[in-house]
Design a protein around this motif. Sequence first.
Motif, short mmCIF file in Angstrom:
data_model
loop_
_atom_site.label_atom_id
_atom_site.label_comp_id
_atom_site.label_asym_id
_atom_site.label_seq_id
_atom_site.Cartn_x
_atom_site.Cartn_y
_atom_site.Cartn_z
N PHE A 152 2.97 5.87 -2.95
CA PHE A 152 4.15 6.56 -3.46
C PHE A 152 4.05 6.72 -4.98
N CYS A 153 3.65 5.64 -5.66
CA CYS A 153 3.51 5.68 -7.11
C CYS A 153 2.45 6.68 -7.55
N LYS A 154 1.35 6.76 -6.80
CA LYS A 154 0.31 7.75 -7.10
C LYS A 154 0.87 9.17 -6.94
N GLN A 170 0.83 -1.21 0.00
CA GLN A 170 0.00 0.00 0.00
C GLN A 170 0.87 1.26 0.00
N VAL A 171 1.94 1.23 0.77
CA VAL A 171 2.86 2.38 0.81
C VAL A 171 3.48 2.61 -0.57
N ILE A 226 3.93 10.27 -7.25
CA ILE A 226 4.91 10.69 -8.26
C ILE A 226 4.39 10.48 -9.69
N GLY A 227 3.20 9.91 -9.82
CA GLY A 227 2.60 9.73 -11.15
C GLY A 227 3.11 8.52 -11.90
N ALA A 228 3.56 7.50 -11.21
CA ALA A 228 4.06 6.28 -11.85
C ALA A 228 2.87 5.41 -12.28
N ASP A 229 3.01 4.74 -13.43
CA ASP A 229 1.92 3.89 -13.91
C ASP A 229 1.96 2.51 -13.23
N ALA A 230 0.99 1.66 -13.58
CA ALA A 230 0.84 0.34 -12.94
C ALA A 230 2.05 -0.56 -13.19
#
Length: 122
Positions: free
Chosen positions: A93-95, A88-89, A97-101
């Motif tokens: 974090f990905c959300k 979840q962390v 910084i805008g990282a995709d799946a």
Amino acid sequence: MGSSSVGLVSSMQGTWSTSISGDEYYHGLMQSVPRYVNIGKPICSPPSMKNVNEGKGVFAPVVVVTRNIIGKKRFNQLRGKAIALHSQVITEFCKAIGADAKQRQGLIRLAKKNGERLGFLA
């Protein structure tokens, strides 16, 4: 099966014939087939339920002692919760910084690989 003569007609010239009975043919055929076939060593080892990370990594001794103290069932429950929380962390974090799946999945795989290397999965 009795003894009988079989005549086969060729599309070319002449005939082919044999006087071997069905039983004789079967036993002759079975003698030409090997009884045992040596297949050699298996290419890969069979799956093992043993933990391949046992005793490896800096944290492995602490993990093993903790598992022995609190019991395997409770330990696996806690480990599952910790892994889910860590995932979840990573997702948050990905959300942020805008990282995709695909990148998120790569980070989760990296976390698992690092956990194995450090001994958290012992």
